[in-house]
Design an enzyme around this catalytic site. Structure first.
Site, PDB file in Angstrom:
ATOM      1  N   THR A 127     -18.934  22.710  -1.383  1.00  0.00           N
ATOM      2  CA  THR A 127     -20.054  21.770  -1.195  1.00  0.00           C
ATOM      3  C   THR A 127     -21.222  22.277  -2.038  1.00  0.00           C
ATOM      4  OG1 THR A 127     -20.613  22.974   0.828  1.00  0.00           O
ATOM      5  CG2 THR A 127     -19.509  20.867   1.099  1.00  0.00           C
ATOM      6  N   PHE A 130     -18.385  31.629   9.192  1.00  0.00           N
ATOM      7  CA  PHE A 130     -19.527  32.535   9.029  1.00  0.00           C
ATOM      8  C   PHE A 130     -19.191  33.775   8.218  1.00  0.00           C
ATOM      9  CE2 PHE A 130     -20.201  29.949  12.779  1.00  0.00           C
ATOM     10  CZ  PHE A 130     -21.465  29.452  12.534  1.00  0.00           C
ATOM     11  N   ASN A 158     -27.518  30.187   8.501  1.00  0.00           N
ATOM     12  CA  ASN A 158     -27.798  30.675   7.146  1.00  0.00           C
ATOM     13  C   ASN A 158     -29.285  30.608   6.828  1.00  0.00           C
ATOM     14  OD1 ASN A 158     -25.187  31.316   6.623  1.00  0.00           O
ATOM     15  ND2 ASN A 158     -24.874  29.843   4.986  1.00  0.00           N
ATOM     16  N   CYS A 212     -24.375  30.251  -1.113  1.00  0.00           N
ATOM     17  CA  CYS A 212     -24.652  29.720   0.226  1.00  0.00           C
ATOM     18  C   CYS A 212     -26.144  29.573   0.536  1.00  0.00           C
ATOM     19  CB  CYS A 212     -23.982  30.598   1.274  1.00  0.00           C
ATOM     20  SG  CYS A 212     -22.205  30.706   1.015  1.00  0.00           S
ATOM     21  N   LYS A 229     -28.387  27.040  -1.586  1.00  0.00           N
ATOM     22  CA  LYS A 229     -28.049  25.616  -1.418  1.00  0.00           C
ATOM     23  C   LYS A 229     -28.180  25.178   0.047  1.00  0.00           C
ATOM     24  CE  LYS A 229     -23.048  25.583  -0.800  1.00  0.00           C
ATOM     25  NZ  LYS A 229     -23.049  25.358   0.645  1.00  0.00           N
ATOM     26  N   LYS A 287     -24.427  39.914  -4.933  1.00  0.00           N
ATOM     27  CA  LYS A 287     -24.500  40.992  -3.955  1.00  0.00           C
ATOM     28  C   LYS A 287     -23.372  41.973  -4.280  1.00  0.00           C
ATOM     29  CE  LYS A 287     -22.454  40.184   0.170  1.00  0.00           C
ATOM     30  NZ  LYS A 287     -22.099  39.553   1.459  1.00  0.00           N
TER      31      LYS A 287
HETATM   32  C1  UGA Z   1     -23.849  34.079   3.847  1.00  0.00           C
HETATM   33  C2  UGA Z   1     -23.879  34.357   5.366  1.00  0.00           C
HETATM   34  O1  UGA Z   1     -24.304  35.707   5.590  1.00  0.00           O
HETATM   35  C3  UGA Z   1     -22.499  34.123   6.001  1.00  0.00           C
HETATM   36  O2  UGA Z   1     -22.575  34.303   7.409  1.00  0.00           O
HETATM   37  C4  UGA Z   1     -22.056  32.682   5.684  1.00  0.00           C
HETATM   38  O3  UGA Z   1     -20.777  32.401   6.223  1.00  0.00           O
HETATM   39  C5  UGA Z   1     -22.015  32.502   4.177  1.00  0.00           C
HETATM   40  O4  UGA Z   1     -23.343  32.753   3.642  1.00  0.00           O
HETATM   41  C6  UGA Z   1     -21.582  31.086   3.884  1.00  0.00           C
HETATM   42  O5  UGA Z   1     -22.291  30.159   4.276  1.00  0.00           O
HETATM   43  O6  UGA Z   1     -20.480  30.898   3.359  1.00  0.00           O
HETATM   44  P1  UGA Z   1     -23.022  35.434   1.689  1.00  0.00           P
HETATM   45  O7  UGA Z   1     -23.806  34.416   0.925  1.00  0.00           O
HETATM   46  O8  UGA Z   1     -21.617  35.704   1.304  1.00  0.00           O
HETATM   47  O9  UGA Z   1     -22.968  35.033   3.248  1.00  0.00           O
HETATM   48  O10 UGA Z   1     -23.791  36.838   1.606  1.00  0.00           O
HETATM   49  P2  UGA Z   1     -24.965  37.553   2.418  1.00  0.00           P
HETATM   50  O11 UGA Z   1     -24.522  38.905   2.754  1.00  0.00           O
HETATM   51  O12 UGA Z   1     -25.495  36.727   3.503  1.00  0.00           O
HETATM   52  O13 UGA Z   1     -26.089  37.712   1.281  1.00  0.00           O
HETATM   53  C7  UGA Z   1     -26.750  36.590   0.715  1.00  0.00           C
HETATM   54  C8  UGA Z   1     -27.837  37.066  -0.247  1.00  0.00           C
HETATM   55  O14 UGA Z   1     -28.927  37.629   0.488  1.00  0.00           O
HETATM   56  C9  UGA Z   1     -27.395  38.150  -1.220  1.00  0.00           C
HETATM   57  O15 UGA Z   1     -27.941  37.892  -2.491  1.00  0.00           O
HETATM   58  C10 UGA Z   1     -27.971  39.426  -0.642  1.00  0.00           C
HETATM   59  O16 UGA Z   1     -28.210  40.428  -1.602  1.00  0.00           O
HETATM   60  C11 UGA Z   1     -29.280  38.888  -0.060  1.00  0.00           C
HETATM   61  N1  UGA Z   1     -29.849  39.725   1.027  1.00  0.00           N
HETATM   62  C12 UGA Z   1     -29.152  39.930   2.169  1.00  0.00           C
HETATM   63  C13 UGA Z   1     -31.128  40.248   0.885  1.00  0.00           C
HETATM   64  O17 UGA Z   1     -31.808  40.050  -0.150  1.00  0.00           O
HETATM   65  N2  UGA Z   1     -31.663  40.977   1.913  1.00  0.00           N
HETATM   66  C14 UGA Z   1     -30.984  41.196   3.061  1.00  0.00           C
HETATM   67  O18 UGA Z   1     -31.544  41.865   3.968  1.00  0.00           O
HETATM   68  C15 UGA Z   1     -29.695  40.674   3.193  1.00  0.00           C
END
Ligand code: UGA
Length: 450
Positions: A89, A152, A226, A278, A281, A339
């Site tokens: 999506t 999630f 999210n 994620c 968007k 990440k």
């Molecule tokens: C996120 C959610 O955490 C999942 O629960 C969800 O299922 C997923 O989206 C989705 O909708 O499919 P994801 O995008 O894989 O997961 O990764 P995250 O670990 O959440 O990180 C997202 C971004 O936030 C990364 O760029 C990370 O570096 C950044 N981040 C994360 C920060 O800048 N600070 C933080 O404290 C944590």
């Protein structure tokens, strides 16, 4: 229930991980992928992206015949008890969710669904989408029940997140359909530890709660979850900007507030902002959904604009530390995935910073342990793709850390002093210990760590 047959539509991070995990829980799983390159990779026993443990599960599933990759709805859906929609999506240029794949998959599936087959939506969709898919089924005289079962899992820990979790959400009107899908996950839980072992991953059980709600609530829970995580990050980044001016250390501040269990420490890491397929968007999608219902989600607009400012904020810090300009300076960007532990470069702050620096006249070399190839298409011409930290940092005036891969955190600072020409380390992830960097004779700049 363990003899159920399952179809998974879409084999991205969500679809392929779900398919691979369920194929080791006693189910026969069809993984439907229309893209021939991706399908071929799966047929050869590997994913087309990097995700720890996944390839081992995919190849074992193929070997024992419980994972069946195909591009055919006609082959898979008529045999299935449950169909999980895991298609992409993306967002439209205006930030709203692009549901083309959601409806295309439902329409194609409708041709083959048996009345007793449950159609479960795992993809992230705006609230109200399920009702429209149900209408599509009604219009096509398809009697199959529809439920929302949002996912999630996080990239980098997809397999473990699928094996064990805080909660699963089930939304819909047909309680038998919800029970049928719950039974699949309840059964998969009994095999979770063995599957983790097969994947070579450490297993630690979580609470595995099942929460049953209405269809609309389930859809909204996903996007709200999210968005609140994105909000926490943007909040931490706002405080980081203040800490930079006021002489505080945002890591100490977040440790201090995170110790309050009502707040929690997770997702309060300030830095170059969030990226990926994620959060950006889902935040813009929630804002767009709000507008559809005449609800102004100003709080999310603020989260979004703070996030968009962060890569530039880090670059400005670097620029002023180098005397106001990066023109002709050699700069290494470490981390191109959005990440650590993934090869995904969608909306990657590392890629954005590398491009901004190159545009401003810097000579940029970039390195990522897994995402180099994927990032290649997005990097400005002239940015050198390095094959190691040593290669990337050779003769550089400054190094920017854009993703907190263990390889970067564990790299010897002494080695860095030997390969670099200058001394500046800009830690866009706040993942290094400033005292250690200084002790090595380098200059440390973090985000909110004045
Ligand atoms: C996120 C959610 O955490 C999942 O629960 C969800 O299922 C997923 O989206 C989705 O909708 O499919 P994801 O995008 O894989 O997961 O990764 P995250 O670990 O959440 O990180 C997202 C971004 O936030 C990364 O760029 C990370 O570096 C950044 N981040 C994360 C920060 O800048 N600070 C933080 O404290 C944590």
């Amino acid at each position: 229930m363990s003899n159920s047959t399952i179809t998974i539509l879409g084999t991205g991070y969500l679809g392929l991980t779900t398919a691979a995990v369920l194929s080791h829980a006693g189910f026969t799983v069809y993984a439907v992928e229309p893209n021939p390159d991706r399908l071929n990779a799966i047929k050869q026993g590997r994913s087309f992206f990097y995700e720890a443990g996944l390839d081992a599960l995919v190849s074992a599933g193929l070997k024992n015949g419980t994972l069946i990759p195909t591009d055919s709805y006609a082959e898979s859906i008529p045999n299935s008890d449950v169909v999980f929609s895991c298609v992409g999506t993306p967002d439209n240029p205006d930030g709203s969710s692009n549901l083309t794949y959601i409806f295309a998959a439902a329409e194609e599936a409708a041709k083959y669904l048996k009345p007793e087959t449950v159609y479960a939506q795992k993809s992230t969709v705006p609230v109200g989408t399920g009702r429209k898919v149900m209408q599509l089924f009604t219009d096509k005289s398809v009697a199959s029940p529809y439920i929302s079962n949002p996912e999630f899992l996080s990239e980098g820990s997809s397999v473990l997140d699928t094996l064990t979790y805080d909660r699963l959400i089930f939304g819909g009107e047909n309680q038998d359909a919800i029970q049928k899908v719950r039974d699949i996950f309840t059964h998969a839980e009994t095999q979770a530890e063995a599957t983790a072992t097969l994947a070579g991953l450490p297993f630690k059980a979580k609470s595995n709660h099942h929460i049953i709600v209405s269809l609309e609530s389930a859809e909204l829970i996903k996007v709200t979850a999210n968005s609140i995580l994105a909000l926490k990050i943007s909040y931490a980044n706002s405080i980081a900007k203040l800490a930079d001016k006021a002489g505080a250390d945002v890591v100490e501040v977040m440790d201090g507030i995170g110790a309050d269990q009502r707040i929690g420490r997770a997702f309060l890491n300030a830095g170059r902002g969030y990226g990926g397929g994620c959060f950006p968007k889902d935040v813009s999608g929630l804002i767009a959904t709000g507008l559809d219902y005449s609800v102004d989600l100003e709080i999310m607009q603020a989260a979004q604009s703070i996030n968009e400012s962060m890569p530039g904020y880090v670059v400005e810090k670097l620029q002023s530390a180098l005397g106001g300009s990066v023109q002709g300076k050699k700069i290494a960007v470490l981390g191109l995935a959005f990440k650590a532990n993934t090869s995904d470069t969608r909306r990657s702050p590392g890629v954005a910073m590398a491009n901004t620096l190159a545009k401003a006249g810097a000579i940029v070399s970039a390195y990522d342990p897994q995402a180099g190839e994927e990032a290649g298409k997005e990097l400005r011409p002239g940015i050198a793709s390095a094959t190691s930290i040593k290669d990337a940092t050779k003769d550089t005036d400054a190094v920017v850390i854009a993703t907190d891969w263990a390889e970067f955190k564990e790299y010897s600072l002494k080695n860095l002093t030997q390969t670099m020409k200058g001394k500046l380390i800009v830690d866009g992830m706040n993942c290094l210990e400033p005292a250690n960097v200084k002790e090595a004779g380098l200059t440390y700049i973090g985000v909110g760590r004045s």
